[in-house]
Design a protein around this motif. Structure first.
Motif: not given
Length: 209
Positions: A8-15, A113-117, A123-125
């Motif tokens: 459960a996460c897909l692409l974002a930044a932080c390369m 990088q991603a947030v699950v939730g 505290g929500e992710g």
């Protein structure tokens, strides 16, 4: 026998981030299933990075037949113990495998990088990084997700010849092992090896009951 999950996460930044090893002794649970739906497994997983010891206590279903399995893998000793605690029986077999630390491989590529939730409120992710790369021997691809803080495994997916993609989800991770004796063979285990051919780590997971 096997491990499983749902990424459960897909692409974002932080390369700019680099893979970091994370050899942590841990107790965890995992759920594993296969793309062809032949197999699912729920297991308790004990992992000792320094001592190169792993114990898997599993229950699952393979081709509509349920099974339980308890295996202790001692990589430095080159031995695998198949344990039945209720019947006090144990078989010791040769283990032909190198120990693979549960870490982000140094040649992995960061997908993002991603947030699950949710990131709306504290505290929500859960902030996670997802990585990809080639399996040893170029036998397929893997995708693995670890937490940004603590470097804790969240999920892994990898390709297999017999089952398609294997999906594994880790949860209830505990750093440290409450009962280290669970990573030692019980007293009733034999000291001599059986006469079987050495098995590797893959055969442990794919020679199903």
């Amino acid at each position: 026998m096997r491990l499983s999950v749902v990424l459960a996460c897909l692409l974002a930044a932080c390369m700019a981030e680099k893979p970091r090893p994370c050899n942590l002794n841990k107790l965890a649970l995992f759920l594993q299933s296969t793309q062809n739906e032949k197999l699912w497994v729920f297991a308790k997983f004990l992992y000792d990075a320094m001592g190169q010891r792993v114990r898997l206590m599993e229950m699952g279903n393979y081709q509509n037949k349920s099974f339980t399995y308890d295996a202790l893998l001692l990589f430095r000793e080159g031995a695998m113990y198949e344990i039945n605690e209720k019947a006090h029986t144990c078989k010791k077999s040769p283990l032909k495998a190198a120990f693979h630390p549960m870490e982000i491989p140094k040649n992995a590529s960061l997908l993002g990088q991603a947030v699950v939730g949710s990131s709306s409120r504290p505290g929500e992710g859960l902030l996670v990084n997802t990585w990809t790369g080639d399996l040893p021997g170029n036998t397929g691809k893997y995708i693995t997700t670890f937490t940004e803080f603590g470097c804790i495994p969240v999920s892994t997916a990898y390709q297999t010849k017999d089952f398609g993609w294997m999906l594994t989800s880790f949860f209830n991770n505990v750093i440290g092992i409450p009962d280290p004796n669970r990573l030692n063979p019980p007293d009733y285990c034999p000291t001599e090896m059986s006469g079987e051919q050495p098995g590797d780590f893959a055969s442990l997971f794919f020679n199903l009951h």
